[in-house]
Structures are given as C-alpha cells and as structure tokens.
Scaffold this active site. Structure first.
Site, PDB file in Angstrom:
ATOM      1  CG  ASP A 191      -5.339  -7.184  -3.097  1.00 54.15           C
ATOM      2  OD1 ASP A 191      -4.864  -8.327  -3.210  1.00 54.15           O
ATOM      3  OD2 ASP A 191      -5.493  -6.615  -1.993  1.00 54.15           O
ATOM      4  CG  PHE A 204     -10.819  -7.420  -6.577  1.00 57.72           C
ATOM      5  CD1 PHE A 204     -11.908  -8.276  -6.627  1.00 57.72           C
ATOM      6  CD2 PHE A 204      -9.992  -7.323  -7.690  1.00 57.72           C
ATOM      7  CE1 PHE A 204     -12.165  -9.035  -7.770  1.00 57.72           C
ATOM      8  CE2 PHE A 204     -10.248  -8.079  -8.835  1.00 57.72           C
ATOM      9  CZ  PHE A 204     -11.323  -8.938  -8.878  1.00 57.72           C
ATOM     10  CB  CYS A 231      -3.788 -13.641  -1.659  1.00 55.96           C
ATOM     11  SG  CYS A 231      -5.563 -13.707  -1.938  1.00 55.96           S
ATOM     12  NE  ARG A 233      -2.694  -1.461   3.460  1.00 52.43           N
ATOM     13  CZ  ARG A 233      -3.158  -2.638   3.870  1.00 52.43           C
ATOM     14  NH1 ARG A 233      -3.991  -3.318   3.137  1.00 52.43           N
ATOM     15  NH2 ARG A 233      -2.791  -3.141   5.027  1.00 52.43           N
ATOM     16  CG  ASP A 271     -15.086  -4.742  -2.613  1.00 49.44           C
ATOM     17  OD1 ASP A 271     -13.869  -4.979  -2.460  1.00 49.44           O
ATOM     18  OD2 ASP A 271     -15.979  -5.503  -2.187  1.00 49.44           O
ATOM     19  CB  SER A 272     -18.887  -7.534  -5.006  1.00 47.69           C
ATOM     20  OG  SER A 272     -18.016  -8.201  -4.128  1.00 47.69           O
TER      21      SER A 272
HETATM   22  N1  SAH Z   1      -7.139  -4.545  -1.543  1.00 48.93           N
HETATM   23  C1  SAH Z   1      -7.807  -4.759  -0.281  1.00 48.93           C
HETATM   24  C2  SAH Z   1      -8.141  -6.218  -0.026  1.00 48.93           C
HETATM   25  C3  SAH Z   1      -8.969  -6.898  -1.082  1.00 48.93           C
HETATM   26  S1  SAH Z   1      -9.852  -8.287  -0.518  1.00 48.93           S
HETATM   27  C4  SAH Z   1      -6.959  -4.155   0.845  1.00 48.93           C
HETATM   28  O1  SAH Z   1      -5.766  -3.842   0.661  1.00 48.93           O
HETATM   29  O2  SAH Z   1      -7.487  -4.012   1.950  1.00 48.93           O
HETATM   30  C5  SAH Z   1     -10.864  -8.738  -1.831  1.00 48.93           C
HETATM   31  C6  SAH Z   1     -12.114  -7.900  -2.015  1.00 48.93           C
HETATM   32  O3  SAH Z   1     -12.708  -8.305  -3.236  1.00 48.93           O
HETATM   33  C7  SAH Z   1     -13.206  -8.032  -0.965  1.00 48.93           C
HETATM   34  O4  SAH Z   1     -13.502  -6.771  -0.447  1.00 48.93           O
HETATM   35  C8  SAH Z   1     -14.442  -8.594  -1.714  1.00 48.93           C
HETATM   36  O5  SAH Z   1     -15.655  -7.975  -1.293  1.00 48.93           O
HETATM   37  C9  SAH Z   1     -14.129  -8.191  -3.125  1.00 48.93           C
HETATM   38  N2  SAH Z   1     -14.662  -9.043  -4.212  1.00 48.93           N
HETATM   39  C10 SAH Z   1     -14.665 -10.394  -4.323  1.00 48.93           C
HETATM   40  N3  SAH Z   1     -15.099 -10.777  -5.532  1.00 48.93           N
HETATM   41  C11 SAH Z   1     -15.398  -9.641  -6.225  1.00 48.93           C
HETATM   42  C12 SAH Z   1     -15.857  -9.362  -7.536  1.00 48.93           C
HETATM   43  N4  SAH Z   1     -16.101 -10.345  -8.410  1.00 48.93           N
HETATM   44  N5  SAH Z   1     -16.028  -8.081  -7.910  1.00 48.93           N
HETATM   45  C13 SAH Z   1     -15.778  -7.077  -7.042  1.00 48.93           C
HETATM   46  N6  SAH Z   1     -15.304  -7.282  -5.791  1.00 48.93           N
HETATM   47  C14 SAH Z   1     -15.123  -8.537  -5.386  1.00 48.93           C
END
Ligand code: SAH
Length: 394
Positions: free
Chosen positions: A298, A226, A338, A210, A248-249
């Site tokens: 991510d 994400f 991950c 980050r 994000d979803s």
């Molecule tokens: N980058 C973030 C962590 C990401 S975790 C950080 O540094 O804190 C993954 C995220 O993806 C979650 O918030 C989940 O809600 C979202 N997610 C999962 N599948 C998804 C999709 N198909 N489209 C959008 N968001 C999604």
C-alpha cells in the site's frame, strides 16, 4: 456578480457537469474577481453554464458550485453538507466506525473541502480559494448539522500552494485536550494523531480493505509493506495470522503500529517491525530466500497526475514483481495504487507485467476500491483514486 466568458467550444466539460474550468478556456472577464469569490461561467454566446468559485492563481481557474441558476449562500452550503451527512448515515459507515470521511470535496459537490470525523472531532482541510472564502461559514454549518463542537484544521496539503494559499494548522472551533485519541473501526481500536498524522490522521479510505485482509489472513505468514500505523497489520493479526512483518520508513508510524497491536491485545510476539525502505527490503528478502503467504503493498502516491505515470509505473512494477517472487505457491498479493495519475486499467496492466517478469502465473480474485465514505460523482471520475487487486499466485 462577475462573469467569466468561455472561448467557443470550451463549454463542453461544464455541459457534462465536470466542475473544473482551466485558465486556457477563458476568453474574457468583465472584472477581476477576488480570490474565492463566486462568479458566473458563461458560454461564448453568453448562456449561463455554472456558478463557480474563482481561483486567481491556479491552472484550474474556477470550480463549479452549481450548474443551476441558484443563489450560492449559507443555505446552499447547508443543503450540500446535510446531504453528505445523510449519505454517511445511509451507507452505514457510521455503524462500522466512529472515524469516517464526512465531506469528500468535488465528490460531495463541495470542491476543495475535505472533512473527516474522528469520534467527536471534525478535521477540516480547505484546499482551494473557494473553500477558503467560505471556510468560516462552512465551519459553523458543520457544527450545526452534526451537533459537534470541535473542528481542527489541517489545511497543510501542498496543493494549497497552487491556489496561492499558505498552510494553516490549528483549532478552528471548540477545544481539544489532546491530539492523540483512539478510534474504533470494525471493532478494532487505533490510536492516531490528528495534528501530525498523514492526511488528517488516518487512511480512512482503506477501511473495508483492512477488514478484507482480516478475513483472508488466518494462519498466514504476512508481510505488510508501507504499514504506516498498522491498519493492515492489526487486522491481519486480528484475523489469526501466524506472523506479521510490518515495514515502513517512519519510526513514529512504527511506534504507533506497535501501540495499536498492544491496544487490541493482539500477540506482539507474532509481530516484527522493520524500519527501512520497502524497495531495498524486498530485495534483501529475495536474496535471503524469505517467503510469505500474503503480501500487502500500500505505497504512497507515486503519481499525483498522469504526467508522473511513467515513473510511477516503474516503481509499481518493481515492488509488485519482487512481491510475486517472495510469495509461496497459492500465496495472496493484496496490492494498491492511490495515484490519481494511474487508472485502474493501467494499474492492472502494470501488475500483469510484474507477474510476467517474475515468471509466475496469478489470478485476480477480487477488485478493491475506496470505502463508501469516499463516494465518486459520475461527473468527476478523478474522485476514484484508490484501486486494489487481490491476486492469487498459482
Ligand atoms: N497501509 C497504511 C497506509 C500507508 S501510507 C494504512 O492502511 O494505514 C504509506 C506509508 O508508506 C507511509 O507510512 C510512509 O511513511 C511509508 N513510506 C513511503 N515511502 C516508503 C518507502 N520507500 N519505504 C518504506 N515506507 C515508505
């Protein structure tokens, strides 16, 4: 102490100090041990190999606590916890944030136990029969070794099911007036919820990445895919990004993302939240001829094990290909996996395939990984799960 005798030749992984023994490696047992009880692992010719925790229902039937012929008791765990606490001090993670992983299971030689520290509160995940067996002792020791008073339990990960354990969530020690509280990471504040957030509340493993995004984001139009509660988004804005779109979803995650931007007094008018599916939104952006200077991918874990690698590879390829298309010339892609089931060599191959199919050329300018509070034991390579590439489009 009960003893598990291995089949001939099946001692090899233990001799390499890998802590797992699978059910198929066991020849015989002199008695059926209780769930989580300590057992000796012996070679087929009855030589001592390790002292381990027994998991009666899991394919991973035992996890080694130690490869020495030493007593596994309260003082044993005190030594393990003490060295994990000491490591965080030495690696200076305490100077960067008041939120960090204090105990990282096998990688800190305590299989099944994860403990994250959020300021004055510890959040504990017990993931195996062995960690569950010792949980009360471990909780007491954690308070003694850190001087803190509160532990919240988030033992709700799916893997507990494989160990025959029910999910458990709630206060384990001390008191809590709220589940919501802010932490500080590299001088930025983030509000999180330890009761309902993902994992134990925050993606601590991405801390240094980050910060890297903050350093790279100046004057850029950024797309954070994400975004969860805005870890990368807030850093991009703090680094002087011209604009950031966060996708994000989860609407709860996006609400916290906005709150985190405001909390750091960053310009909300440079920010847009989009609730939706990244796979669809990237296509929509492509069709609308949107373009960006920097894209962050991510995603969640697409492949928990290598059995899911092929399906995961298609998903990674899809989003990386679209991201390469959406990037302007000299744009930066910061892309992560991950998934334990996709190793760094395979991930790089997938990203290379994505660039090829997108018809673009790009260079890897940096390899990223999990931060220092998520160490990797050389004997347990599974502990290295987060890999990232910073790619520069030609
Ligand atoms: N980058 C973030 C962590 C990401 S975790 C950080 O540094 O804190 C993954 C995220 O993806 C979650 O918030 C989940 O809600 C979202 N997610 C999962 N599948 C998804 C999709 N198909 N489209 C959008 N968001 C999604």
């Amino acid at each position: 102490m009960p003893a598990l005798i291995l089949k001939p030749g099946r001692e090899k992984s233990l001799l390499r100090r890998h802590p797992w023994i699978f059910s198929g490696a066991i020849q015989s047992m002199d008695e059926e041990p209780a769930s989580g009880a300590t057992v000796d692992l012996l070679s087929s010719d009855k030589h001592f190999l390790a002292r381990a925790a027994y998991s009666p229902t899991s394919q991973i039937r035992a996890r080694a606590w130690t490869f020495e012929d030493e007593v596994v008791d309260r003082e044993f765990f005190r030594r393990r916890i003490r060295s994990a606490v000491e490591l965080r001090r030495k690696s200076n993670v305490e100077g960067q944030s008041n939120a960090y992983r204090l105990i990282y299971a096998e990688s800190d030689y305590i299989p099944g136990l994860i403990v994250d520290r959020y300021n004055d509160v510890l959040v504990l995940q017990s993931l195996t029969a062995g960690a569950e067996y010792w949980k009360e002792t471990l909780a007491d020791l954690l308070l003694e070794e850190t001087g803190l008073t509160t532990i919240y339990e988030r033992s709700d990960a799916d893997v507990r099911g494989l160990e025959g354990l029910e999910p458990k969530i709630g206060l384990l020690r001390g008191t809590l007036s709220t589940f919501h509280f802010p932490i500080i990471e590299h001088n930025l504040q983030f509000n999180l919820n330890i009761a309902s957030g993902h994992k134990t509340g925050f993606y601590l493993d991405q801390r240094k990445n980050r910060l890297r995004v903050r350093e790279l984001a100046k004057d850029k139009d950024v797309l954070d895919c994400f975004c969860y509660t805005g870890g990368f988004t807030v850093n991009a804005l703090a680094g002087g990004a011209k604009s950031v779109i966060s996708v994000d979803s989860s609407s709860d995650a996006l609400d916290l993302c906005k709150e985190n931007i405001a909390r750091n007094k960053l310009p909300l008018d440079s920010h847009t939240s989009l609730e939706g599916d990244v796979f669809q939104l990237l296509r929509k952006f492509r069709d609308e001829r949107h373009s960006f200077d920097m894209i962050i991918l991510d995603p969640p874990k697409f492949a928990p094990t290598s059995a899911h690698a092929e399906k995961a590879a298609r998903a990674y390829k899809d989003i990386n290909l679209l991201a390469f298309k959406l990037l302007r010339p000299h744009g930066i892609l910061v892309t992560f996996s991950c998934s334990g089931g996709v190793d760094s060599a395979l991930f790089q191959k997938i990203v290379a395939g994505s660039a090829l199919d997108a018809g673009v050329e790009a260079q890897i300018v940096e390899y990223l990984s999990q931060d220092a509070d998520h160490p990797v034991s050389l004997h347990f390579p599974e502990g290295a799960y987060l890999k990232g590439l910073v790619c520069l489009k030609k």
